[in-house]
Design an enzyme around this catalytic site. Structure first.
Site, PDB file in Angstrom:
ATOM      1  N   CYS A 113       0.846  -1.193   0.000  1.00  0.00           N
ATOM      2  CA  CYS A 113       0.000   0.000   0.000  1.00  0.00           C
ATOM      3  C   CYS A 113       0.882   1.245   0.000  1.00  0.00           C
ATOM      4  CB  CYS A 113      -0.922   0.034   1.218  1.00  0.00           C
ATOM      5  SG  CYS A 113      -1.907   1.549   1.239  1.00  0.00           S
ATOM      6  N   THR A 249     -10.698  -0.969 -10.031  1.00  0.00           N
ATOM      7  CA  THR A 249     -11.283   0.340 -10.334  1.00  0.00           C
ATOM      8  C   THR A 249     -12.479   0.256 -11.275  1.00  0.00           C
ATOM      9  OG1 THR A 249      -9.110   1.282  -9.969  1.00  0.00           O
ATOM     10  CG2 THR A 249     -10.648   2.645 -11.179  1.00  0.00           C
TER      11      THR A 249
END
Lengths: 286, 259
Positions: A113, A249
């Site tokens: 991340c 996404t």
């Protein structure tokens, strides 16, 4: 599969699709303790993509186990928890807690991340760090262990090999690519964190290249993700060597995209007289 | 409330004022129930720089004609492409999303609906619903200049309308919070507002000072619209919450605004 952080916990999409049809639901990044995430603004739209800097907002693994897990258990046969942390002990403690949940069939270890200050990607950018956290979690987690790799590295294959050597069952790639957006009129960064993670079709060629390289380098299954918007993108990842794919996404653009991709892959297989998806995995002719 | 992904057909687009467009859409199926304050995520095709859907407030739902009205302020590539679509274009929408304004408790309540700019959009549907439930709302609309006061004739169907313009070309000169209707008696018992953030903060500040319950509708930048991405968060008394699911309507007491 649905990519972590793009599908909530699953019920958010149950009005749009039959969630049981998915190969797996990977729930959002879960940490040992509650995390407030980064301040708003956390998102910037970019050409063919978006930057995010959510910063692993979640209520912590205990809250997940007690309050969220009971409500999503059975939503899909494969609920996978994405586990993140800022130190090895946190990863281990979180994995131990997740291991107790019958309905969770795997952990996706997030060592990539880009949006948390400490740890996260720090483990994922060196082969040594990636190996260390994988080894520690492997000891306490007996079920399937997937390690999600960062693209923000010089050689992703080396890191994939390092986590394979420590017992990872699979690798998933790519997480977001570190990027930045600037508001020229205000002469300020768009994101509160200045930099964020880029996703969407803009990253697809990079993701495809990395999946191809890693599939050559390791024996364990590779899960491909990064900018997959339709069945054709998905087939490209399978041809490059991915055994499974994640949709991220694209869920924001079309909440029903996942099942459309499943149907599209099946139609592609039928049209080309393949009897199983296995026949196209790594079948790229070079 | 169940959410849908639907293809709607563009019936008409009317330019109400420079860059402000009223777009009416219909569907072959009866439109689902939508509440005042809710929004629609509109997919914009053929705009290379537009990647995400555009969240647009429900401006009005005409059940007789089965039409959904959206008020578009064409300020970016996505909204410009949207506003230029030819009639009969098919537009994909995810809706209805978000929470809604709270209906008043008592029939005797005196309601003020304050809108500014394109933020007047949800005030029309809220006003229509209040009117349908037997209330007589008062609208206070603000704009820079007279041409920015939109849909006046529609607002007048549902209640008394007052305006302010910054240049004094329509209604009272100044900002909404300076309008004389605020001093009218009996005092308003509930305020609803949507518009530019500085305007809503001024309205919220007025409401707090006068101890009037107040709800505002926020328009934080969004991606998914369904609570999955956690991008549109607002810092509230409960921490960071998604505007798309916990909002867009918030009681001002939930917010951490410096008012």
């Amino acid at each position: 599969m649905t990519a972590s952080g793009t599908f909530g916990y699953g019920p958010e999409f149950s009005d749009f699709i039959d969630v049981t049809r998915l190969g797996a639901v990977i729930v959002k990044g879960t940490t040992l303790n509650y995390r407030e995430g980064n301040p708003y603004p956390r998102m910037a739209e970019t050409p063919s993509g978006m930057l995010n800097a959510v910063g692993l907002q979640n209520k912590g693994v205990n809250y997940f186990a007690e309050h969220i897990y009971p409500s999503i258990k059975g939503l899909n046969d494969n609920i996978i928890v994405n586990v993140s942390g800022s130190q090895i002990e946190d990863y281990v403690a979180t994995a131990e807690k997740v291991a107790q949940l019958d309905g969770v069939t795997a952990i996706e270890l997030n060592i990539s991340c880009p949006n948390v200050k400490q740890g996260g990607m720090a483990f994922g950018v060196t082969a040594c760090g990636a190996a260390e956290v994988t080894k520690a979690v492997r000891k306490v987690y007996p079920k399937t262990l997937i390690v999600k790799l960062s693209p923000n590295v010089t050689s992703i294959s080396d890191i994939a090999k390092a986590v394979e050597a420590e017992g990872a069952d699979s690798v998933s790639l790519i997480n977001t690519i570190l990027g930045m957006a600037i508001d020229a009129e205000r002469r300020k960064p768009v994101l509160s964190t200045i930099t964020g993670g880029l996703s969407g079709p803009a990253v697809k060629p990079v993701a495809l290249r990395m999946v191809w390289q890693v599939a050559q380098a390791v024996q364990i299954p590779v899960i491909g993700l990064g900018g997959i918007m339709n069945w054709k993108d998905a087939v490209e990842f399978l041809l490059a060597g991915a055994t499974a794919i994640q949709i991220g996404t694209a869920n924001f653009i079309d909440p029903a995209v996942t099942v459309k991709i499943i149907d599209g892959i099946n139609e592609y297989l039928d049209r080309n007289n393949f009897s199983s998806v296995q026949e196209i995995i790594g079948a790229l002719e070079v | 409330m169940k959410k849908y992904i639907s293809d709607l057909r563009l019936v008409s687009t009317e330019e109400l004022s420079s860059d402000y467009f009223l777009m009416k859409f219909t569907s072959n199926e009866p439109l689902p129930e939508m509440l005042p304050g809710q929004f629609v995520e509109v997919k914009v095709d053929n705009s290379p720089t537009t990647f995400l859907r555009r969240p647009i407030s429900v401006n009005y739902v005409d059940k007789e004609t089965n039409e959904l009205w959206l008020l578009i302020h064409a300020i970016g590539d996505g909204t410009r492409v949207l506003s230029a679509l030819p009639v009969n274009s098919i537009v994909n929408m995810v809706y209805p999303l978000g929470n809604s304004f709270t209906m008043p408790e008592k029939a005797s309540e005196r309601l003020l609906l304050v809108g500014g700019g394109v933020g007047t959009a949800p005030m029309l549907y809220l006003g229509a619903q209040l009117y349908a439930h037997g209330f007589h709302p008062t609208f206070l609309l603000g704009a820079r200049t007279a041409s920015g006061i939109l849909q006046l004739e529609h607002f007048e169907r549902f209640g008394a309308v007052f305006c302010t313009t910054e240049d004094g070309t329509m209604g009272e000169k100044g900002f909404v919070t300076q309008h004389s209707v605020l001093a009218s008696q009996p005092a308003f018992s509930r305020i609803y507002s949507c518009g530019p953030k500085p305007m809503m903060m001024a309205v919220a500040s007025y409401a707090r000072k006068n101890n009037i319950p107040c709800e505002v509708s926020l328009e934080n930048t969004m991606a998914c619209g369904v609570g999955a991405c956690l991008c549109c968060v607002e810092d509230t008394q409960k921490g960071n919450v998604c505007v798309c699911t916990e909002g867009p309507v918030f009681n001002i007491n939930q917010l951490k605004w410096p008012i």
